[in-house]
Design an enzyme around this catalytic site. Structure first.
Site, PDB file in Angstrom:
ATOM      1  N   CYS A 111       0.877  -1.323  -0.032  1.00  0.00           N
ATOM      2  CA  CYS A 111      -0.082  -0.048   0.128  1.00  0.00           C
ATOM      3  C   CYS A 111       0.765   1.464   0.108  1.00  0.00           C
ATOM      4  CB  CYS A 111      -1.008  -0.170   1.130  1.00  0.00           C
ATOM      5  SG  CYS A 111      -2.099   1.097   0.986  1.00  0.00           S
ATOM      6  N   HIS A 119      -3.850  -5.162   0.575  1.00  0.00           N
ATOM      7  CA  HIS A 119      -3.304  -5.432   2.098  1.00  0.00           C
ATOM      8  C   HIS A 119      -3.495  -6.779   2.238  1.00  0.00           C
ATOM      9  CE1 HIS A 119      -2.524  -1.406   3.806  1.00  0.00           C
ATOM     10  NE2 HIS A 119      -3.584  -1.001   3.199  1.00  0.00           N
ATOM     11  N   GLU A 124      -2.439  -8.547   4.577  1.00  0.00           N
ATOM     12  CA  GLU A 124      -2.100  -8.671   6.146  1.00  0.00           C
ATOM     13  C   GLU A 124      -3.500  -8.246   6.696  1.00  0.00           C
ATOM     14  OE1 GLU A 124      -1.465  -4.330   5.642  1.00  0.00           O
ATOM     15  OE2 GLU A 124      -1.576  -6.034   4.553  1.00  0.00           O
TER      16      GLU A 124
END
Length: 239
Positions: A96, A183, A185
């Site tokens: 990002c 993202h 994660e």
């Protein structure tokens, strides 16, 4: 592998009970993917940088609520670190904000997305498959949460992935520097909490679309394995 986590922001205190800070999210992501990484944290936003690029086998640069074109000393220092890592061939992955920082630092352009916020789960079309993308896939679905995006690639960059809302969703420069806008994660619970908190900022209609797109499982584990292989140095051959 010893991986330096370049922390360009921290999760708000109100959200930390959900999935922890960014270091917790990344550690959990790679653990779920069966990848053993030893993370070393650097508070980049606070001015903490590696003394030398050889302190770690590779580096991972996190997301941030800031923009890479903001006039902040820590962002300029982070950009210099990106150039140093790239020039010395030390593996670097940007997620990002980190993805955008790589582009900006190496001569590309980042600006607010003409289509507005990119939120929710989107499918990334793989524009070029490479050796480290194992298991192989032509498309991967991941969480997105961004207002800015890369609009022009650095010279000699290779486009690896795109979405309908984000034409430059993944790219590499050389064989050791990789950016990904999504993202991997993010957990579902954390993504939903961010959406709930940002209705006024993003707009109710787009938030509703994003909520409907969220799935219990995306391709984050497969992508985590890709990222680990990239850090290991397997980006030499495209297939």
């Amino acid at each position: 592998m010893r991986v330096g986590l370049l922390e360009c922001d921290h999760v708000d205190d109100r959200f930390r009970p959900i999935a922890g800070d960014y270091n917790d999210m990344f550690a959990s992501l790679f653990a779920r993917a069966g990848v053993d990484l030893d993370f070393v944290r650097y508070n980049v936003r606070g001015g903490e940088l590696p003394a030398t690029v050889t302190e770690c086998d590779g580096y991972l640069c996190t997301g941030s609520r800031h923009s890479v074109y903001d006039d902040a000393d820590w962002i300029k220092q982070a950009a210099r670190l990106v150039r140093s890592l790239h020039d010395t061939g030390r593996p670097l992955i940007g997620v990002c904000f980190g993805h955008q920082l790589i582009a900006e630092a190496l001569g590309g352009t980042v600006e607010p997305a003409a289509t507005g916020w990119g939120v929710g789960v989107h499918g990334i079309e793989i524009a070029q498959h490479e050796q480290w993308m194992t298991p192989r896939s032509l498309r991967c679905r991941l969480q997105f949460m961004h207002q800015d995006q890369v609009s022009r690639l650095p010279a000699e960059a290779v486009l690896l992935g795109r979405t309908d809302h984000c034409p430059i969703a993944m790219f590499r420069v050389g064989t050791t520097t990789l950016g990904i806008q999504a993202h991997p994660e993010f957990t579902v619970a954390y993504a939903e909490a961010l959406l709930d908190a940002r209705v006024a900022l993003i707009g109710a209609d787009r938030i509703d679309e994003a909520r409907q797109s969220i799935e219990p499982t995306t391709d984050e584990r497969a992508v985590a394995r890709w990222l680990a292989l990239f850090i290991e140095g397997r980006a030499e051959i495209a297939s």
